[in-house]
Design a protein around this motif. Structure first.
Motif, mmCIF file in Angstrom:
data_model
loop_
_atom_site.group_PDB
_atom_site.id
_atom_site.type_symbol
_atom_site.label_atom_id
_atom_site.label_comp_id
_atom_site.label_asym_id
_atom_site.label_seq_id
_atom_site.Cartn_x
_atom_site.Cartn_y
_atom_site.Cartn_z
ATOM 1 N N PRO A 116 0.794 -1.239 0.000
ATOM 2 C CA PRO A 116 0.000 0.000 0.000
ATOM 3 C C PRO A 116 0.823 1.284 0.000
ATOM 4 O O PRO A 116 0.371 2.293 -0.530
ATOM 5 C CB PRO A 116 -0.859 -0.119 1.265
ATOM 6 C CG PRO A 116 -0.186 -1.160 2.106
ATOM 7 C CD PRO A 116 0.479 -2.091 1.149
ATOM 8 N N VAL A 117 2.036 1.267 0.594
ATOM 9 C CA VAL A 117 2.851 2.497 0.573
ATOM 10 C C VAL A 117 3.289 2.817 -0.850
ATOM 11 O O VAL A 117 3.610 3.961 -1.160
ATOM 12 C CB VAL A 117 4.095 2.377 1.484
ATOM 13 C CG1 VAL A 117 3.678 2.272 2.940
ATOM 14 C CG2 VAL A 117 4.972 1.199 1.080
ATOM 15 N N LEU A 118 3.296 1.813 -1.715
ATOM 16 C CA LEU A 118 3.673 2.013 -3.109
ATOM 17 C C LEU A 118 2.456 2.349 -3.969
ATOM 18 O O LEU A 118 2.506 3.231 -4.830
ATOM 19 C CB LEU A 118 4.360 0.748 -3.643
ATOM 20 C CG LEU A 118 5.218 0.868 -4.901
ATOM 21 C CD1 LEU A 118 6.373 1.845 -4.677
ATOM 22 C CD2 LEU A 118 5.758 -0.509 -5.291
ATOM 23 N N TYR A 171 5.825 9.359 -0.037
ATOM 24 C CA TYR A 171 4.498 9.936 -0.263
ATOM 25 C C TYR A 171 3.412 8.986 0.210
ATOM 26 O O TYR A 171 2.471 9.385 0.910
ATOM 27 C CB TYR A 171 4.303 10.252 -1.745
ATOM 28 C CG TYR A 171 2.861 10.518 -2.113
ATOM 29 C CD1 TYR A 171 2.261 11.741 -1.804
ATOM 30 C CD2 TYR A 171 2.086 9.537 -2.739
ATOM 31 C CE1 TYR A 171 0.927 11.983 -2.125
ATOM 32 C CE2 TYR A 171 0.757 9.771 -3.059
ATOM 33 C CZ TYR A 171 0.185 10.997 -2.748
ATOM 34 O OH TYR A 171 -1.133 11.217 -3.059
ATOM 35 N N GLY A 172 3.552 7.709 -0.156
ATOM 36 C CA GLY A 172 2.562 6.719 0.251
ATOM 37 C C GLY A 172 2.486 6.566 1.753
ATOM 38 O O GLY A 172 1.392 6.453 2.329
ATOM 39 N N ARG A 175 0.829 9.669 3.247
ATOM 40 C CA ARG A 175 -0.604 9.685 2.938
ATOM 41 C C ARG A 175 -1.377 8.745 3.856
ATOM 42 O O ARG A 175 -2.474 9.073 4.323
ATOM 43 C CB ARG A 175 -0.821 9.292 1.478
ATOM 44 C CG ARG A 175 -2.263 9.475 0.987
ATOM 45 C CD ARG A 175 -2.358 9.333 -0.519
ATOM 46 N NE ARG A 175 -3.658 9.766 -0.997
ATOM 47 C CZ ARG A 175 -4.681 8.952 -1.278
ATOM 48 N NH1 ARG A 175 -4.520 7.645 -1.136
ATOM 49 N NH2 ARG A 175 -5.837 9.425 -1.699
ATOM 50 N N LEU A 176 -0.794 7.587 4.128
ATOM 51 C CA LEU A 176 -1.472 6.623 4.998
ATOM 52 C C LEU A 176 -1.412 7.038 6.466
ATOM 53 O O LEU A 176 -2.393 6.887 7.208
ATOM 54 C CB LEU A 176 -0.848 5.236 4.818
ATOM 55 C CG LEU A 176 -1.174 4.523 3.494
ATOM 56 C CD1 LEU A 176 -0.337 3.264 3.345
ATOM 57 C CD2 LEU A 176 -2.656 4.192 3.410
ATOM 58 N N VAL A 177 -0.263 7.556 6.883
ATOM 59 C CA VAL A 177 -0.101 7.956 8.280
ATOM 60 C C VAL A 177 -1.006 9.136 8.630
ATOM 61 O O VAL A 177 -1.555 9.219 9.734
ATOM 62 C CB VAL A 177 1.380 8.297 8.575
ATOM 63 C CG1 VAL A 177 1.524 8.973 9.932
ATOM 64 C CG2 VAL A 177 2.234 7.031 8.536
ATOM 65 N N THR A 178 -1.157 10.064 7.684
ATOM 66 C CA THR A 178 -1.964 11.262 7.951
ATOM 67 C C THR A 178 -3.441 11.075 7.621
ATOM 68 O O THR A 178 -4.245 11.982 7.839
ATOM 69 C CB THR A 178 -1.423 12.452 7.137
ATOM 70 O OG1 THR A 178 -1.461 12.129 5.734
ATOM 71 C CG2 THR A 178 0.001 12.782 7.550
ATOM 72 N N ALA A 179 -3.800 9.902 7.076
ATOM 73 C CA ALA A 179 -5.211 9.651 6.755
ATOM 74 C C ALA A 179 -6.028 9.625 8.045
ATOM 75 O O ALA A 179 -5.577 9.116 9.070
ATOM 76 C CB ALA A 179 -5.348 8.320 6.024
ATOM 77 N N ALA A 380 -10.554 2.800 -6.093
ATOM 78 C CA ALA A 380 -10.764 3.575 -4.868
ATOM 79 C C ALA A 380 -9.595 4.515 -4.643
ATOM 80 O O ALA A 380 -9.780 5.701 -4.319
ATOM 81 C CB ALA A 380 -10.932 2.627 -3.680
ATOM 82 N N LEU A 381 -8.369 4.013 -4.816
ATOM 83 C CA LEU A 381 -7.170 4.827 -4.625
ATOM 84 C C LEU A 381 -7.109 5.976 -5.613
ATOM 85 O O LEU A 381 -6.793 7.110 -5.248
ATOM 86 C CB LEU A 381 -5.927 3.942 -4.774
ATOM 87 C CG LEU A 381 -5.627 2.960 -3.635
ATOM 88 C CD1 LEU A 381 -4.605 1.938 -4.080
ATOM 89 C CD2 LEU A 381 -5.121 3.720 -2.422
#
Length: 473
Positions: A116-118, A171-172, A175-179, A380-381
């Motif tokens: 997912p980070v990619l 970036y990935g 994006r996930l950490v700040t979601a 979705a992404l």
């Protein structure tokens, strides 16, 4: 990431012309065998189908090998050569996916689902950016190998790739950490379920062998199960309810009867009920129709979507590809059907219309399960929308706009495929719906530039060769 390194190396170092034929045969077998059962063809026709697909898969390898010969100078391969393979692969995927009757099924980027980070980068570049990044790696390794892994020669190129990869992963990660935490958002309870595994081929045979009366008895029994389970979902508090693709299959009269009953249920309970139908017209030349009907809390049909993807596989009427959106008290809602999700350039209408929840009823077969459901997560992404994918004969999954799994199930409702999830009613903003497949256009132009440069470079070296020999003598 790894296998193409050795394919490229073989083509770069083997001087024999027959290398392309031998490589093609190996590539064909290594693609055809593991993909058996995943294509819509079986037996010998699958291997013929894959033989044609392998011709296209060979193009990036051929261009890389051929143009590298023109770029090589004093026995060394310049860094610009690393762009041939990823540019040609990305350009080919871009040009073929829109016209392909099965969409971008098999695209390189789907293989990265578990990272997912990619995969977050698809929110910016779409699938093509991921394809380029993955394809560039073996090209850089092969270039470094060609230069004897001499750090002084390859340092700048290797660092350039690593920096870009780190930026993408960074970036990935950010994006996930700040979601937002899933529990911190306003949500709506959504239920979806599969009651029966419908098989069009078997029902077609029943219709042909035993007639319309037997066909109707078989299909009507299924209709009642979906209506009954819908009442259970209503009791469980669901405000949006989805059935799988071809849940309601039958003749026009029976299908319309279920839709009418579904409208009454939706009005009585104040819910949105999504009813995928597959209508046969046995007494006319009219094509079968694969349609998603959504009944609103007022009892009216508020959305009607005709499937536009993969119709050639099932012989149904092809839809326009226009994606509708409806305003609800739970955000903007829309729906597509199964194979429709294989066309990201069409589905990006979802992002352009700021749709918050996308319904995606589906019908799979063993060979593409769970891969096909996982492919839908990329929509979705790309569009920042929650996707509810309810499947007949496969994985059902609910994800948010970051691709995070909210719920999943597989099988039938009484064995785990009853999904009840709290789905966010707001969505993250993504760039892909705005810029579209710009990476594809850049890849096409970039490839043309590299091809012209390589050809000019090759001619220049040939013209200089006699002069060099004369001076030496």
């Amino acid at each position: 990431w790894v296998a193409p390194i050795f394919g490229m190396r073989y083509l770069h170092t083997n001087p024999k012309r027959r290398k392309y034929l031998l490589f093609y045969l190996v590539l064909w077998l290594t693609l055809a065998i593991p993909w058996y059962g995943a294509t819509p063809f079986f037996g010998p026709s699958h291997f013929i189908f894959m033989a044609v697909n392998t011709l296209f898969a060979l193009i990036p390898f051929f261009l890389d090998s051929w143009l590298a010969q023109n770029l090589r100078h004093n026995g060394r391969l310049p860094f610009i050569a690393t762009f041939i393979y990823p540019l040609s692969g990305t350009a080919l995927e871009f040009l073929s996916s829109s016209a392909n009757p099965i969409g971008n099924f098999g695209a390189v980027g789907y293989s990265q689902y578990a990272l997912p980070v990619l995969t977050q980068m698809t929110a910016v570049t779409g699938m093509l950016g991921l394809t380029f990044l993955v394809a560039w790696f073996p090209a850089v390794v092969n270039w470094a190998w060609d230069n004897g892994f001499d750090w002084q020669r390859v340092r700048a190129g290797v660092i350039a790739y690593v920096v870009i990869l780190v930026v993408v992963v960074g970036y990935g990660t950010i994006r996930l950490v700040t979601a937002p935490e899933i529990g911190s958002l306003a949500t709506v309870p959504v239920a979806s379920f599969t009651m029966v595994e419908n098989h069009i081929g078997e029902l077609n045979k029943l219709l042909e062998d035993e007639g319309t009366a037997a066909f109707r008895r078989e299909t009507q029994a299924v209709h009642g199960e979906y209506l009954a389970m819908t009442e259970t979902a209503i009791v469980d508090g669901a405000k949006i309810i989805l059935w799988p693709e071809i849940a309601i299959i039958g003749v026009e009269e029976d299908v319309q009867a279920v839709i009418t009953q579904g409208q009454a249920l939706a009005e009585e309970a104040g819910v949105y009920l999504a009813m995928p139908t597959f209508t046969f017209f046995p007494d006319s030349e009219r094509q079968a129709e694969n349609v998603l009907f959504v009944a609103g809390p007022d009892g009216n049909i508020v959305l009607e979507h005709v499937k536009y993807g993969g119709n050639i596989l099932e012989g149904s009427l092809k839809g326009s590809g226009e994606i509708q959106a409806i305003e609800t008290e739970y955000g903007r809602l829309s729906g597509i059907i199964c194979w429709d999700s294989n066309y990201p350039n069409i589905v990006r209408q979802v992002g352009q219309q700021n749709i918050n929840i996308l319904l995606s009823p589906s019908k799979e077969w063993d060979g593409i399960n769970p891969m096909h459901a996982e492919m839908a997560v990329f929509r979705a992404l790309e569009n920042g929308t929650a996707v509810i994918r309810q499947t007949d004969e496969g994985l059902s999954i609910v994800v948010d706009g970051y691709g995070r799994t909210l719920a999943s199930g597989e099988g039938l409702a009484n064995s785990g495929n009853y999904v009840l999830a709290e789905v966010p009613t707001s969505s993250p903003t993504t760039l892909y719906p705005v810029i579209g497949d710009v990476v594809g256009f850049i890849s096409v132009v970039g490839l043309l530039v590299v091809v012209v440069y390589a050809l000019i470079s090759g001619r220049r070296q040939k013209s200089e060769a006699p002069q060099t020999a004369t001076v030496a003598s």
